[in-house]
Design an enzyme around this catalytic site. Structure first.
Site, mmCIF file in Angstrom:
data_model
loop_
_atom_site.group_PDB
_atom_site.id
_atom_site.type_symbol
_atom_site.label_atom_id
_atom_site.label_comp_id
_atom_site.label_asym_id
_atom_site.label_seq_id
_atom_site.Cartn_x
_atom_site.Cartn_y
_atom_site.Cartn_z
ATOM 1 N N ASP A 1 0.861 -1.171 0.000
ATOM 2 C CA ASP A 1 0.000 0.000 0.000
ATOM 3 C C ASP A 1 0.910 1.237 0.000
ATOM 4 O OD1 ASP A 1 -2.148 1.678 -0.057
ATOM 5 O OD2 ASP A 1 -3.211 0.743 1.602
HETATM 6 C C1 BGC Z 1 -5.117 3.215 0.142
HETATM 7 C C2 BGC Z 1 -5.257 2.206 -0.964
HETATM 8 C C3 BGC Z 1 -5.141 2.882 -2.294
HETATM 9 C C4 BGC Z 1 -3.818 3.595 -2.358
HETATM 10 C C5 BGC Z 1 -3.535 4.269 -3.693
HETATM 11 C C6 BGC Z 1 -3.899 4.096 -0.030
HETATM 12 O O1 BGC Z 1 -3.908 5.172 0.839
HETATM 13 O O2 BGC Z 1 -5.083 2.557 1.387
HETATM 14 O O3 BGC Z 1 -6.480 1.527 -0.826
HETATM 15 O O4 BGC Z 1 -5.305 1.969 -3.339
HETATM 16 O O5 BGC Z 1 -3.779 4.585 -1.345
HETATM 17 O O6 BGC Z 1 -4.294 5.398 -3.870
#
Ligand code: BGC
Length: 736
Positions: free
Chosen positions: A267
């Site tokens: 993530d």
């Molecule tokens: C989130 C993810 C997301 C990623 C990219 C993160 O803050 O937890 O679910 O896909 O950002 O935007």
């Protein structure tokens, strides 16, 4: 075959692996490390073209400008030494430009075909600008509505979440060919992210391995079996180890046990966040632990690129480990067909916001709405109503109805309830609009006067309440789940007018409605319904569409009851009606043991406000003749259980027929009820249908204390009903 042989056989079937191997053989270490890097399009616009040319980027996220994407792909293909295209990742969560209802709402439709169609549409629109990979579906079991990300999840139940996740993966990925309007999906967040302590985002999850497998991992296992093309690790630590460095989750379970071949992305900076977690002392250790666990691609942070080369030199990481990761990433690119043509599918631009897309979004919004109260069949709005007061901060909130993760939605495209009522353009219907409150958090009462006046001169009040979109979603958790601002105060004033009131709730989570219910005649829970929320709400309120949504998550009476979910345990002292004394009935100086000593709250009892699976219709459905084909079965046999469902009302309608199971006694205790099947059926008024479900050992299996997925002989109850509270059941016995 041993598992190495199986892997080889698997790979040989699929030419994309051979191509990945051939390319890998040509790559320098720097090019290999480049493939592991995902960079944010936003922060590195200047440096990005250069880095792409040098082969230092495998993927870009957060870029949706088709010209830039085309430019980046051209550089990657024509200027970088090996011509490797980029994965262009984006959070296409509930639609692209045409926004569908938030995922929690879509889950309330219990309509898998509609959910699949919604994701297919989202994928097609996204390919028009060049996106080839979405970070969805989010399949975190979510049992705490304080957690903002409950909006993004399919809700509390492993079975429903699994089905929703599979429908979304099918819709996004199709045949896994970017040229056909498909994009790669990503099962996230692995794992137990929804278990964040106290509903506070990013917080720790603590869970025993049996429950982890039984509840939280089930949707992920199904996604792996469905060949979802990627997994994303979660931000949280789980049993004291952050997910992005968690060897048990990523190596033991995902790779060894499940034999998952796809790619794992971290993530956002979750690798380097392991420093703040207190699990790694610096970026180098973070890179080491994430690679050791098997995270293939690093999102946003750059620890792999900065430190993996040294870690190889120091012999802490083997080159072959890195090659395994690169190979998976290359495989994904070959599989999607990006080497042939990675450019935006501009021909799909015409489909963006096209009529079929808007119609599907409207249908999804309609089927997502849940009718929670309808006193004296006030809804649908009858012809006798000649004037409507439209009140509330969400009646005309084009931005907020889009919900969380609406990066590519535009508020100008949103059709609001107010506009939809105005466009109905009936001469016989007067519309008196007075929002009362500017936004959901407004605390001042300045607008009350006009709102009350509008109510007084109208036959019926439609009060649109809820949350702005910013109040749910990532990091947007709430400790209080009442209507924010002065919305409840305004309701009190409106109810003093004596007018009949319909409460339409537009929110990203279950809110606490306990004290509001007695003040209103009807409640329609409309969530954040997306681009077409307005026309959808109007069609449901006016009866053009019969509501058919059912709650995918339990609605508690009070925040203090959380977590509340249907698949709970009985305990040794279950509360039932009559074996507990509500607080205001406790005699003065009552004896300590005189109150029943069961598992409940003195002030809120033991029941939720609305159970999982609940939702009303303008029609009524009767369930009769519940029966099983045989009362005894073995692990090898399959029996069927069926019920006759009749539409006993005057309107045609859809009903979600739900199957629940209880394993009465086991070597580990089992929930009082578990959802194990559902069917959404359509019945014309007066029509009836027999609805059968198959029961096999698969329906009855669970993880035992030794973590084997198994069944145990014994007695089971089977319910088929319209929600998780239905009382009619049949008994069966599983024999050796
Ligand atoms: C989130 C993810 C997301 C990623 C990219 C993160 O803050 O937890 O679910 O896909 O950002 O935007």
């Amino acid at each position: 075959m041993n598992s190495d042989q199986e892997n080889k056989a698997f790979h040989e079937k699929d030419l994309a692996w051979n191509k990945a191997d051939a390319l890998l053989a040509l790559m320098s270490l720097s090019e290999k490390l480049g493939q592991l890097q995902q960079l944010d399009g936003g922060i590195s616009k200047k440096a990005l073209p250069q880095l792409i040319e040098e082969g230092k980027v495998g993927s870009v996220l957060n870029e949706a400008n088709p010209m830039l994407i085309a430019q980046y792909q051209k550089i990657a293909l024509e200027k970088s030494r090996l011509g490797i295209p980029l994965l262009i990742g984006r959070d296409v969560i509930h639609g692209f430009r045409t926004l569908f209802p938030i995922p929690l709402a879509q889950s309330a439709s219990w309509n898998l075909d509609l959910v699949e169609l919604g994701t297919r549409i989202a994928a097609k629109e996204a390919t028009a600008v060049g996106i080839n990979w979405t970070f969805a579906p989010m399949i975190d079991i979510s049992r705490d509505p304080r957690w903002g990300r409950v909006a993004e999840s399919p809700g509390e139940d492993p079975f429903l979440t699994t089905q929703m996740g599979l429908a979304m993966i099918k819709g996004f990925q199709g045949k896994q060919q970017y040229k056909d309007g498909n994009i790669a999906a990503c099962a996230k967040h692995f794992a137990a992210y929804g278990l964040a302590e106290g509903g506070r985002d990013y917080n720790s999850a603590n869970v025993g391995e049996r429950q982890l497998r039984e509840i939280y991992l089930r949707p992920f296992l199904a996604a792996a079996e469905e060949e979802v093309m990627s997994f994303m690790t979660s931000f949280n630590e789980i049993n004291d180890i952050p997910a992005s460095g968690n060897q048990f989750l990523l190596k033991e379970i995902l790779r060894k046990e499940w034999n998952y071949q796809g790619m794992v992305v971290s993530d956002w900076e979750s690798i380097t966040e392991m420093i703040a977690h207190g699990y790694c002392k610096d970026k180098k250790e973070a890179a080491f632990k994430a690679m050791r666990a098997g995270v293939d691609m690093e999102m946003a942070s750059t620890s792999y690129n900065e430190y993996l080369e040294n870690l190889i030199k120091e012999k802490k990481i083997e080159l072959s480990q890195i090659e395994v990761a690169v190979r998976r990433i290359l495989y994904m690119k070959f599989k999607l067909g990006l080497f042939e043509n990675p450019y935006p599918r501009t021909k799909n631009t015409d489909s963006i916001l096209s009529n079929p897309h808007l119609e599907a979004a409207k249908q999804a919004a309609m089927e997502s709405m849940v009718l929670l109260k309808n006193k004296n069949a006030l809804l649908p709005i009858s012809d006798e109503v000649k004037s409507l007061a439209i009140i509330g901060p969400l009646a005309d909130a084009p931005h907020d109805q889009m919900g969380t993760w609406a990066f590519d939605g535009q508020k100008a495209d949103s059709q609001t309830p107010l506009k939809a009522f105005q466009q109905m353009g009936s001469k016989d219907l007067e519309i008196n609009y007075a929002p009362g409150l500017k936004i959901s958090r407004t605390k001042d009462h300045d607008g009350f006067g006009a709102a009350i006046e509008a109510a007084e001169k109208s036959d019926l009040v439609l009060y649109f309440v809820g949350e702005e979109s910013i109040l749910s979603g990532e990091a947007h958790c709430r400790a209080h789940l009442n209507l924010p601002g002065a919305q409840e105060a305004l309701l009190e004033e409106l109810s003093k007018t004596g007018k009949r009131i319909v409460l339409i709730v537009m929110a990203g989570r279950p809110l606490i409605l306990t004290d509001l219910l007695p003040q209103v005649d009807a409640v329609l829970y409309a969530w954040h319904g997306g681009t077409m929320a307005g026309p959808a709400i109007v069609d449901v309120l006016t009866g053009k569409e019969n509501p058919s949504g059912k709650l995918p998550i339990t609605f508690p009476r009070a925040v203090g009851q959380i977590p509340m979910y249907h698949a709970k345990k009985n305990t040794g002292r279950p509360a039932t009606e009559g074996n507990w004394v509500p607080m205001d009935k406790i005699p003065v100086e009552a004896g300590q043991t005189s109150l029943g000593n069961t598992s409940h709250y003195l002030d809120e009892g033991f029941r939720p406000l609305f159970p999982f699976g609940y939702g009303m219709s303008y029609s009524s459905f009767a369930y009769n003749n519940l029966k099983v084909s045989e009362a005894k079965m073995t692990v090898a046999s399959t029996i069927s259980v069926e019920v006759e469902v009749s539409n006993t009302g005057k309107k045609d309608g859809k009903e979600v027929v739900q199957l629940y199971v209880q394993d009465l006694f086991g070597s580990v205790t089992r929930p009082v009820k578990e959802l194990k099947g559902f069917q959404k059926i359509f019945l014309k008024a007066g029509e009836k249908q027999i609805v059968p479900f198959e029961i096999s050992s698969k329906t009855l299996e669970f993880y035992d204390a030794d973590l084997n997925l198994t069944t145990e002989p014994g007695a089971f109850k089977l319910w088929i009903g319209s929600d998780s509270n239905s009382s009619e059941f049949v008994s069966i016995e599983l024999t050796e």
